[in-house]
Design a protein around this motif. Structure first.
Motif, PDB file in Angstrom:
ATOM      1  N   TYR A   8      36.275  49.273  50.914  1.00 54.75           N
ATOM      2  CA  TYR A   8      35.939  49.002  49.663  1.00 54.75           C
ATOM      3  C   TYR A   8      37.147  49.140  48.620  1.00 54.75           C
ATOM      4  O   TYR A   8      37.312  48.316  47.818  1.00 54.75           O
ATOM      5  CB  TYR A   8      34.646  49.848  49.266  1.00 54.75           C
ATOM      6  CG  TYR A   8      33.329  49.126  49.823  1.00 54.75           C
ATOM      7  CD1 TYR A   8      32.818  48.034  49.768  1.00 54.75           C
ATOM      8  CD2 TYR A   8      32.504  50.166  50.319  1.00 54.75           C
ATOM      9  CE1 TYR A   8      31.670  47.468  50.278  1.00 54.75           C
ATOM     10  CE2 TYR A   8      31.492  49.799  51.224  1.00 54.75           C
ATOM     11  CZ  TYR A   8      31.078  48.196  51.000  1.00 54.75           C
ATOM     12  OH  TYR A   8      29.859  48.024  51.607  1.00 54.75           O
ATOM     13  N   THR A   9      37.834  50.163  48.690  1.00 48.90           N
ATOM     14  CA  THR A   9      38.902  50.676  47.738  1.00 48.90           C
ATOM     15  C   THR A   9      40.007  49.485  47.947  1.00 48.90           C
ATOM     16  O   THR A   9      40.584  49.119  47.007  1.00 48.90           O
ATOM     17  CB  THR A   9      39.306  52.105  48.235  1.00 48.90           C
ATOM     18  OG1 THR A   9      38.401  53.063  47.929  1.00 48.90           O
ATOM     19  CG2 THR A   9      40.506  52.448  47.228  1.00 48.90           C
ATOM     20  N   TRP A  11      39.908  46.301  49.228  1.00 52.90           N
ATOM     21  CA  TRP A  11      39.633  45.042  48.686  1.00 52.90           C
ATOM     22  C   TRP A  11      39.372  44.919  47.397  1.00 52.90           C
ATOM     23  O   TRP A  11      39.596  43.915  46.697  1.00 52.90           O
ATOM     24  CB  TRP A  11      38.360  44.366  49.612  1.00 52.90           C
ATOM     25  CG  TRP A  11      38.647  44.138  50.698  1.00 52.90           C
ATOM     26  CD1 TRP A  11      38.478  44.511  52.040  1.00 52.90           C
ATOM     27  CD2 TRP A  11      39.733  42.909  50.996  1.00 52.90           C
ATOM     28  NE1 TRP A  11      38.977  44.032  53.034  1.00 52.90           N
ATOM     29  CE2 TRP A  11      39.935  43.014  52.506  1.00 52.90           C
ATOM     30  CE3 TRP A  11      40.529  41.837  50.375  1.00 52.90           C
ATOM     31  CZ2 TRP A  11      40.653  41.841  53.260  1.00 52.90           C
ATOM     32  CZ3 TRP A  11      41.280  41.032  51.019  1.00 52.90           C
ATOM     33  CH2 TRP A  11      41.355  41.064  52.368  1.00 52.90           C
ATOM     34  N   ILE A  12      38.542  45.912  46.657  1.00 51.09           N
ATOM     35  CA  ILE A  12      38.499  45.814  45.165  1.00 51.09           C
ATOM     36  C   ILE A  12      39.913  45.968  44.446  1.00 51.09           C
ATOM     37  O   ILE A  12      40.157  45.104  43.575  1.00 51.09           O
ATOM     38  CB  ILE A  12      37.270  47.071  44.699  1.00 51.09           C
ATOM     39  CG1 ILE A  12      36.263  46.562  45.329  1.00 51.09           C
ATOM     40  CG2 ILE A  12      37.588  47.069  43.409  1.00 51.09           C
ATOM     41  CD1 ILE A  12      34.986  47.643  45.156  1.00 51.09           C
ATOM     42  N   SER A  13      40.731  46.863  44.762  1.00 52.73           N
ATOM     43  CA  SER A  13      41.769  47.073  44.120  1.00 52.73           C
ATOM     44  C   SER A  13      42.808  46.067  44.500  1.00 52.73           C
ATOM     45  O   SER A  13      43.445  45.658  43.651  1.00 52.73           O
ATOM     46  CB  SER A  13      42.432  48.398  44.733  1.00 52.73           C
ATOM     47  OG  SER A  13      42.974  48.420  46.030  1.00 52.73           O
ATOM     48  N   THR A  14      42.702  45.514  45.718  1.00 51.56           N
ATOM     49  CA  THR A  14      43.678  44.398  45.765  1.00 51.56           C
ATOM     50  C   THR A  14      43.144  42.805  45.142  1.00 51.56           C
ATOM     51  O   THR A  14      43.924  42.232  44.535  1.00 51.56           O
ATOM     52  CB  THR A  14      43.472  43.852  47.433  1.00 51.56           C
ATOM     53  OG1 THR A  14      44.186  45.169  48.190  1.00 51.56           O
ATOM     54  CG2 THR A  14      44.785  42.639  47.808  1.00 51.56           C
ATOM     55  N   ALA A  15      41.944  42.820  44.983  1.00 46.37           N
ATOM     56  CA  ALA A  15      41.611  41.575  44.139  1.00 46.37           C
ATOM     57  C   ALA A  15      41.595  41.677  42.677  1.00 46.37           C
ATOM     58  O   ALA A  15      42.060  40.698  42.117  1.00 46.37           O
ATOM     59  CB  ALA A  15      39.874  41.604  44.560  1.00 46.37           C
ATOM     60  N   LEU A  16      41.617  43.000  42.324  1.00 49.71           N
ATOM     61  CA  LEU A  16      41.890  43.417  40.871  1.00 49.71           C
ATOM     62  C   LEU A  16      43.248  43.144  40.465  1.00 49.71           C
ATOM     63  O   LEU A  16      43.896  42.604  39.436  1.00 49.71           O
ATOM     64  CB  LEU A  16      41.320  44.664  40.320  1.00 49.71           C
ATOM     65  CG  LEU A  16      39.809  44.482  40.266  1.00 49.71           C
ATOM     66  CD1 LEU A  16      39.326  46.014  39.973  1.00 49.71           C
ATOM     67  CD2 LEU A  16      39.243  43.565  39.218  1.00 49.71           C
ATOM     68  N   LEU A 108      46.038  50.363  40.518  1.00 48.07           N
ATOM     69  CA  LEU A 108      45.488  49.530  41.470  1.00 48.07           C
ATOM     70  C   LEU A 108      46.416  49.246  42.740  1.00 48.07           C
ATOM     71  O   LEU A 108      46.042  49.102  43.778  1.00 48.07           O
ATOM     72  CB  LEU A 108      45.263  48.040  40.844  1.00 48.07           C
ATOM     73  CG  LEU A 108      44.157  48.102  39.749  1.00 48.07           C
ATOM     74  CD1 LEU A 108      43.931  46.884  39.040  1.00 48.07           C
ATOM     75  CD2 LEU A 108      42.800  48.503  40.464  1.00 48.07           C
ATOM     76  N   SER A 112      45.592  49.843  46.577  1.00 48.56           N
ATOM     77  CA  SER A 112      45.533  48.838  47.542  1.00 48.56           C
ATOM     78  C   SER A 112      46.556  49.384  48.564  1.00 48.56           C
ATOM     79  O   SER A 112      46.263  49.017  49.723  1.00 48.56           O
ATOM     80  CB  SER A 112      46.025  47.606  46.641  1.00 48.56           C
ATOM     81  OG  SER A 112      46.352  46.525  47.637  1.00 48.56           O
TER      82      SER A 112
END
Length: 132
Positions: A8-9, A11-16, A108, A112
């Protein structure tokens, strides 16, 4: 950090992070005069705008697609230096509020980069080095 939390960490940080870079590239295209003036206020030449558009889009694409681990790691390194220098440029002209997006981007980026090996099939050889 367990594997689900790391996933989760990552994909969320990479997406943001990618959203930050792609949004910035879009702003460079749609608000060119404003961006050139903002760069001039920081002491940078206007001819960097087209280069930065390409680099921002390609960096985000390299990290998201990760078709090459080495290219992805190079994109992480480029983003690190870009965000660090961007933040320092704002502080250098006594506009520390302008450094906030760079600080968020660095957080971020770190999240990531440090969690990518828990998610991606081919691990980056540099994550363990970064942790030491």
């Amino acid at each position: 950090m367990g594997k689900p939390a790391a996933t989760y960490t990552y994909w969320i940080s990479t997406a943001l992070l990618s959203l930050l870079y792609l949004t910035s590239a879009i702003a460079y295209v749609t608000k060119g005069a404003w961006v050139r003036q903002a760069l001039a206020d920081l002491g940078y030449p206007a001819y960097l705008v087209p280069v930065m558009i390409a680099v921002k889009v390609l960096g985000a694409a390299a990290i998201l697609s990760r078709f090459s681990v080495h290219l992805s790691d190079l994109a992480y390194a480029g983003m690190f230096y870009h965000l660090l220098l961007s933040g320092l440029a704002h502080v250098g002209v006594r506009k520390p509020g302008g450094a906030l997006p760079a600080a968020v981007g660095l957080a971020l980026l770190a999240a990531s980069f440090l969690t990518q090996n828990a998610v991606r099939e081919v691990p980056s050889p540099y994550v363990l080095t970064a942790l030491l």
